[in-house]
Design a protein around this motif. Sequence first.
Motif, PDB file in Angstrom:
ATOM      1  N   PRO A 251       0.802  -1.225   0.000  1.00  0.00           N
ATOM      2  CA  PRO A 251       0.000   0.000   0.000  1.00  0.00           C
ATOM      3  C   PRO A 251       0.837   1.278   0.000  1.00  0.00           C
ATOM      4  O   PRO A 251       1.860   1.358   0.656  1.00  0.00           O
ATOM      5  CB  PRO A 251      -0.827  -0.102   1.289  1.00  0.00           C
ATOM      6  CG  PRO A 251      -0.203  -1.153   2.109  1.00  0.00           C
ATOM      7  CD  PRO A 251       0.698  -1.967   1.248  1.00  0.00           C
TER       8      PRO A 251
ATOM      9  N   ALA B 242     -12.298   3.653  -4.885  1.00  0.00           N
ATOM     10  CA  ALA B 242     -12.055   2.442  -4.105  1.00  0.00           C
ATOM     11  C   ALA B 242     -12.563   1.219  -4.862  1.00  0.00           C
ATOM     12  O   ALA B 242     -13.661   1.224  -5.404  1.00  0.00           O
ATOM     13  CB  ALA B 242     -12.714   2.554  -2.742  1.00  0.00           C
ATOM     14  N   GLY B 243     -11.723   0.200  -4.938  1.00  0.00           N
ATOM     15  CA  GLY B 243     -12.072  -1.043  -5.619  1.00  0.00           C
ATOM     16  C   GLY B 243     -11.760  -1.042  -7.105  1.00  0.00           C
ATOM     17  O   GLY B 243     -11.819  -2.084  -7.752  1.00  0.00           O
TER      18      GLY B 243
ATOM     19  N   SER C   3      -9.540  -0.899 -10.564  1.00  0.00           N
ATOM     20  CA  SER C   3      -8.227  -1.349 -11.036  1.00  0.00           C
ATOM     21  C   SER C   3      -7.582  -0.232 -11.843  1.00  0.00           C
ATOM     22  O   SER C   3      -8.262   0.495 -12.564  1.00  0.00           O
ATOM     23  CB  SER C   3      -8.381  -2.576 -11.931  1.00  0.00           C
ATOM     24  OG  SER C   3      -8.917  -3.648 -11.199  1.00  0.00           O
TER      25      SER C   3
ATOM     26  N   HIS D 141      -7.613   0.956  -2.664  1.00  0.00           N
ATOM     27  CA  HIS D 141      -8.268   0.432  -1.462  1.00  0.00           C
ATOM     28  C   HIS D 141      -9.112   1.489  -0.772  1.00  0.00           C
ATOM     29  O   HIS D 141     -10.013   1.166  -0.027  1.00  0.00           O
ATOM     30  CB  HIS D 141      -7.226  -0.110  -0.481  1.00  0.00           C
ATOM     31  CG  HIS D 141      -6.700  -1.438  -0.898  1.00  0.00           C
ATOM     32  ND1 HIS D 141      -7.256  -2.620  -0.503  1.00  0.00           N
ATOM     33  CD2 HIS D 141      -5.687  -1.766  -1.719  1.00  0.00           C
ATOM     34  CE1 HIS D 141      -6.609  -3.629  -1.042  1.00  0.00           C
ATOM     35  NE2 HIS D 141      -5.643  -3.137  -1.797  1.00  0.00           N
ATOM     36  N   ALA D 142      -8.790   2.726  -0.993  1.00  0.00           N
ATOM     37  CA  ALA D 142      -9.539   3.839  -0.397  1.00  0.00           C
ATOM     38  C   ALA D 142      -9.441   4.992  -1.388  1.00  0.00           C
ATOM     39  O   ALA D 142      -8.840   4.864  -2.442  1.00  0.00           O
ATOM     40  CB  ALA D 142      -8.930   4.211   0.953  1.00  0.00           C
TER      41      ALA D 142
ATOM     42  N   GLU E 161      -5.603   5.744  -1.169  1.00  0.00           N
ATOM     43  CA  GLU E 161      -4.600   4.702  -0.956  1.00  0.00           C
ATOM     44  C   GLU E 161      -4.667   3.660  -2.057  1.00  0.00           C
ATOM     45  O   GLU E 161      -5.743   3.188  -2.416  1.00  0.00           O
ATOM     46  CB  GLU E 161      -4.786   4.012   0.400  1.00  0.00           C
ATOM     47  CG  GLU E 161      -3.671   3.007   0.666  1.00  0.00           C
ATOM     48  CD  GLU E 161      -3.800   2.335   2.012  1.00  0.00           C
ATOM     49  OE1 GLU E 161      -3.142   2.819   2.941  1.00  0.00           O
ATOM     50  OE2 GLU E 161      -4.548   1.363   2.120  1.00  0.00           O
TER      51      GLU E 161
ATOM     52  N   GLU F 244      -2.851   0.087  -3.764  1.00  0.00           N
ATOM     53  CA  GLU F 244      -1.979  -1.062  -3.514  1.00  0.00           C
ATOM     54  C   GLU F 244      -1.643  -1.701  -4.830  1.00  0.00           C
ATOM     55  O   GLU F 244      -2.514  -2.092  -5.586  1.00  0.00           O
ATOM     56  CB  GLU F 244      -2.620  -2.089  -2.587  1.00  0.00           C
ATOM     57  CG  GLU F 244      -1.681  -3.235  -2.312  1.00  0.00           C
ATOM     58  CD  GLU F 244      -1.988  -3.990  -1.043  1.00  0.00           C
ATOM     59  OE1 GLU F 244      -1.339  -5.011  -0.833  1.00  0.00           O
ATOM     60  OE2 GLU F 244      -2.863  -3.570  -0.267  1.00  0.00           O
TER      61      GLU F 244
END
Length: 128
Positions: free
Chosen positions: A79, A88-89, A91, A120-121, A124, A126
């Motif tokens: 992350p 978020a979520g 790709s 992820h947020a 953020e 990853e």
Amino acid sequence: MSDLSPTAADVIADASAVTEHGYFGSTAVPGDMLYKDSSDGLWKLADNDSATSAAKTPQAMALNGGVSGQPVKVAKSGPVSMGAILTAGASYYLSSTAGKICPLADIGTGETATFIGIAHADEEFEFT
């Protein structure tokens, strides 16, 4: 949509991220995706429509900016806060703009769709 616009001061790897130190082989800013050139060991900008096949495979994200020959710390996985507006979520993929990250919808015909990671947020990211 367009390439992500990280806030340089906010590009920070989480304590669980895998990092490495090295040297730039091109000019980059925090949040740029890089590949390590096997011929000289320098970190250079990754680019999905580069004529160099190695450049199409990003290996890390720059955590600081600099020019060729200067030191760089990179995040190789895990992350990273980016200070960019993310979904978020969603790709994200390597852009045809050297070093940048974009959503799949921005990958053009004939460009390589190289998966970078998932948000992820809202700030953020990853990558793997």
